[in-house]
Design a protein around this motif. Structure first.
Motif, PDB file in Angstrom:
ATOM      1  N   MET A  86       0.840  -1.196   0.000  1.00  0.00           N
ATOM      2  CA  MET A  86       0.000   0.000   0.000  1.00  0.00           C
ATOM      3  C   MET A  86       0.882   1.255   0.000  1.00  0.00           C
ATOM      4  O   MET A  86       1.870   1.314   0.721  1.00  0.00           O
ATOM      5  CB  MET A  86      -0.875   0.033   1.260  1.00  0.00           C
ATOM      6  N   CYS A  92       0.651   5.798  -0.150  1.00  0.00           N
ATOM      7  CA  CYS A  92      -0.162   7.013  -0.116  1.00  0.00           C
ATOM      8  C   CYS A  92       0.368   8.004  -1.132  1.00  0.00           C
ATOM      9  O   CYS A  92       1.588   8.222  -1.202  1.00  0.00           O
ATOM     10  CB  CYS A  92      -0.090   7.678   1.259  1.00  0.00           C
ATOM     11  N   SER A 140      -4.900   6.547  -0.803  1.00  0.00           N
ATOM     12  CA  SER A 140      -4.024   5.371  -0.809  1.00  0.00           C
ATOM     13  C   SER A 140      -4.599   4.282  -1.691  1.00  0.00           C
ATOM     14  O   SER A 140      -5.800   4.274  -2.000  1.00  0.00           O
ATOM     15  CB  SER A 140      -3.813   4.843   0.604  1.00  0.00           C
ATOM     16  N   GLY A 141      -3.722   3.392  -2.095  1.00  0.00           N
ATOM     17  CA  GLY A 141      -4.150   2.265  -2.894  1.00  0.00           C
ATOM     18  C   GLY A 141      -3.033   1.253  -2.979  1.00  0.00           C
ATOM     19  O   GLY A 141      -1.884   1.559  -2.652  1.00  0.00           O
ATOM     20  N   PRO A 142      -3.381   0.032  -3.427  1.00  0.00           N
ATOM     21  CA  PRO A 142      -2.371  -1.020  -3.547  1.00  0.00           C
ATOM     22  C   PRO A 142      -1.552  -0.824  -4.819  1.00  0.00           C
ATOM     23  O   PRO A 142      -2.076  -0.408  -5.849  1.00  0.00           O
ATOM     24  CB  PRO A 142      -3.218  -2.294  -3.649  1.00  0.00           C
ATOM     25  N   SER A 185      -0.241   3.294  -7.735  1.00  0.00           N
ATOM     26  CA  SER A 185      -1.153   2.837  -6.686  1.00  0.00           C
ATOM     27  C   SER A 185      -2.520   3.502  -6.795  1.00  0.00           C
ATOM     28  O   SER A 185      -3.486   3.022  -6.212  1.00  0.00           O
ATOM     29  CB  SER A 185      -0.541   3.114  -5.313  1.00  0.00           C
TER      30      SER A 185
END
Lengths: 143, 143, 143, 143, 143, 143
Positions: free
Chosen positions: F3, F5, F50-52, F60
């Motif tokens: 993850m 940001c 945020s993201g993977p 992300s």
């Protein structure tokens, strides 16, 4: 034991472009937009580390050591470079801000371990865009 | 007639390297240092123009026009580019900050003439380095 | 011949206070206010030089030389110092921003002469206050 | 109850040097490097406080009170001073950025308690270096 | 006699909109674009003054006096205001950056005359846009 | 799953004043001070999402989508406006920095849900003052 975080900024200039060899030109353009073309940035990297206060010196981390490690592990391999080609240890990852943050974490974490705890790597591509990485969530992997 | 200067800043990201094909690698390295390697910058361009105050509108220049010209003549040809290769009208000049300032002047001067007077082009390669160009000193050439 | 100005910024940290030994404490306080007490600043110095464009290299000044001279003549004698005491060549002048600008001009002018023309020294005591010095108006003295 | 954090920045200029009277000159130089010499900074302090939103006023903290406390507890005792000597309540601690952050926390925490919660003190020695302190981890001590 | 320029920055927040009562809504929109709507800015004003160096004090201008005049003549009449309505001495001028620079010049010039020479007023509406005014070119009017 | 940001900054200019119709002038002045008068700011909004990491693209979050949503949900409804009057969905809340942060969260959270996780909204009224909001602590409400 009093813990404090210290954050240090270093800068470097580099070129990059985003492109997958296994994708068509059209696919690359659709996903990466203008980033398919070679361009560049003045990157700024903010590295956050922590350590316990040494009451004799009033310091929580060895700033001289941190500066030497940042020069060796960040500025030298990434500055004055085309990040899309042949950066040591970068492999064939796309040189996005995300992958730069992860790469910098991978290099700093072992180089600083033992002397201070790496808390966060922040990479600014421009004053209006930055990415933060705090390492894997797997605590085994982290320390 | 009250004259005022207005200064507008635009930004773009580009790659560049300094290298003369007619020089040896050693000569290039000696003169250009690390700039022989492809790298890049977030450039900022400060364009200074002047005009007489229009007392009805309180304005001395047409900012909408200036912004359109800056987009067309600066950001479009230079942004998302490798300045060392094939920038329209740049020729085979070395893409130094000096030559960028001159190139931007060459494109803005005719595009703005008639509506406002171009006074200065300032190009920041980084917050710590910039170059100013005010046009040829030959007054014939200037206007 | 195309002339361009290049401006370079360097930084240093120093302490200072304003105080004349031949004045009473009250006189010092009245004229210098809180500056009678020792305090300090992160100074930034913007040095503006000019030179003719070398069309082979696209450069108007030797930036490598300028950087070495700034390190030797500005950062070394003034950085990590109490400017109120024993700065080489500063004499017993009050370490105001004005006197710092003049001192930096005095040291840079001879060190750069022959390679580039020194146009202006700007000293920032803080982002909200700076002083500019362009040398004596006496043209004999200037060149 | 909606909680929000508000962050306020204040600035002051001060001198400092690092030196332990019980160490030899050589020991001081080895540990503190150029910081053994008197120099100074334009410090910036970012204070982060939190409070519940008052839906009548749209405010979560009393900014007027915060500003008065910052003036009284931060700018007045630290501005226009040599931090190495005789700052009220600082004792004989080395005036590092870490110790300044702790000192500012110690003064703000009781002065703000009851009206807002102090979350973090951040002290910038320069734009490239700052330290964060969030208070003791001992919850008894914290509130 | 050694002349130096000192530049001081002050800030204030204000609202404004551009609109002529003697124009139709369509004319106003065509000329002023989105500026017909009430909005606002954090303005920064850079005031450049000059004076001869006083070798006893190392100062070329009385900074305390300059700060008091800036507070009285710039921050007080313009800060926390809607510049489109009822600013003392502004009349019915459109509150453009140009007219603000002229207005500030008109107020500072007499207030500073005798103690220092006003060289330039620079008004930043944003970091990307500023206007400079150096007073009327008529030397009679200037001094 | 890694993850990260990403934080993006957008800017807009707006006017505002603080005033409750159900309070007397004296009450308004006592609580809101100079904010009772119409004035304005260049606001900056830092949005953290945020993201993977997608290992194929090195990204992300979808930055293009984020930029379109920020334009639509933040810059368009708030820029070139008097925030004290008739902002869509703002209701009769006082246009404090706190309420702006909450309003921006309310609009971004649903618009981004499904593609990325909104982590924080930071609103700068000036470089010296900002407010952070991370959404309701109620996990039901949050997602």
């Amino acid at each position: 034991m009093t813990m404090l975080c210290l954050t240090r900024t270093v800068s470097f200039s580099a070129a990059h472009r985003y492109r997958r060899a296994d994708w068509t030109e059209a696919e690359n353009r659709r996903v990466f937009g203008p980033n398919v073309s070679l361009h560049g940035h003045n990157y700024r990297v903010r590295v956050r580390v922590s350590g316990p206060l040494d009451t004799r010196t009033g310091m929580s981390v060895d700033l001289g050591l941190l500066d030497r490690v940042l020069e060796e592990q960040v500025v030298k391999p990434l500055g004055w470079r085309d990040l899309s080609e042949g950066v040591e240890g970068f492999g064939d990852r796309i040189p996005t801000t995300e992958n730069l943050a992860i790469y910098i974490w991978e290099r700093l974490q072992p180089a600083l371990a033992g002397s201070m705890r790496l808390e966060q790597v922040r990479v600014y591509e421009s004053p209006e865009l930055y990415v933060d990485y705090q390492g894997s969530d797997d605590p085994e992997a982290r320390r």
